[in-house]
Motif scaffolding. Sequence first.
Motif, PDB file in Angstrom:
ATOM      1  N   VAL A  47       0.861  -1.159  -0.050  1.00 33.89           N
ATOM      2  CA  VAL A  47      -0.047   0.097  -0.195  1.00 33.89           C
ATOM      3  C   VAL A  47       0.930   1.380   0.054  1.00 33.89           C
ATOM      4  O   VAL A  47       1.680   1.300   0.714  1.00 33.89           O
ATOM      5  CB  VAL A  47      -0.829   0.015   1.225  1.00 33.89           C
ATOM      6  CG1 VAL A  47      -1.862   1.154   1.285  1.00 33.89           C
ATOM      7  CG2 VAL A  47      -1.903  -1.166   1.248  1.00 33.89           C
ATOM      8  N   PRO A  48       0.564   2.069  -0.949  1.00 33.77           N
ATOM      9  CA  PRO A  48       1.501   3.454  -0.975  1.00 33.77           C
ATOM     10  C   PRO A  48       1.140   4.397   0.297  1.00 33.77           C
ATOM     11  O   PRO A  48       0.235   4.311   0.853  1.00 33.77           O
ATOM     12  CB  PRO A  48       1.043   4.217  -2.297  1.00 33.77           C
ATOM     13  CG  PRO A  48      -0.413   3.814  -2.236  1.00 33.77           C
ATOM     14  CD  PRO A  48      -0.569   2.161  -1.830  1.00 33.77           C
ATOM     15  N   SER A  49       2.246   5.175   0.505  1.00 34.41           N
ATOM     16  CA  SER A  49       1.712   5.939   2.000  1.00 34.41           C
ATOM     17  C   SER A  49       0.524   6.884   1.265  1.00 34.41           C
ATOM     18  O   SER A  49       0.301   7.273   0.209  1.00 34.41           O
ATOM     19  CB  SER A  49       3.091   6.927   2.028  1.00 34.41           C
ATOM     20  OG  SER A  49       4.249   6.123   2.281  1.00 34.41           O
ATOM     21  N   GLY A  50      -0.185   7.148   2.265  1.00 37.84           N
ATOM     22  CA  GLY A  50      -1.307   8.087   1.993  1.00 37.84           C
ATOM     23  C   GLY A  50      -2.368   8.236   3.211  1.00 37.84           C
ATOM     24  O   GLY A  50      -2.023   7.786   4.381  1.00 37.84           O
ATOM     25  N   THR A  51      -3.475   8.697   2.935  1.00 36.38           N
ATOM     26  CA  THR A  51      -4.192   8.942   3.975  1.00 36.38           C
ATOM     27  C   THR A  51      -5.548   9.121   3.445  1.00 36.38           C
ATOM     28  O   THR A  51      -5.806   8.999   2.169  1.00 36.38           O
ATOM     29  CB  THR A  51      -4.102  10.592   4.777  1.00 36.38           C
ATOM     30  OG1 THR A  51      -4.430  11.571   3.407  1.00 36.38           O
ATOM     31  CG2 THR A  51      -2.904  10.618   5.185  1.00 36.38           C
TER      32      THR A  51
END
Length: 173
Positions: A51-55
């Motif tokens: 999962v990519p970094s994110g919010t």
Amino acid sequence: ATRPLINSLSGAVITIYGSSFSGSAGAVTVLIGGMACGVTRADHTLIECVVPSGTGMHLSIHVTVGVQVNSDYLSNTLFNYAPPVVYSYGAVSTAGGRLYIEGAGFAPSISISIAIVINGATCASVQVDTPYVRISCILVSGVGVHPISVTIDGLVYTAPAATVYLPPSITYV
């Protein structure tokens, strides 16, 4: 060929279960909220990706095999990032000042919705000092121990009681 169908998700490296995936990781593309999820493994019934970094929350998941996209990308198959977590925070004088907060799951930039609330009052001039791990804001004058709440992209972390103002200090008598 049948379009891929996502049935369930699990973990920080997520596993997507379904059908009509590909036997080759190179033939599969996964997007979470429009960002690439790096595929590490794929077969006809599961895909693993980092999962990519994110919010954020309620983000759509798109699986593309060749030129076909999963048929349920408009359904309830959605992804939520973990809420932010505060590991540490500075303290400011009773006159107020910039409060630094360190943790995880913070925003990559100020373009993401960020709110810091201390004792029911919204902190002003929020900025992202280090993407995903350090944010800060201007705290008004005050005293004492107060709850801190950090909201990033709708995901909330609340510390019930935290010291944000420096305690009294006697320099000499």
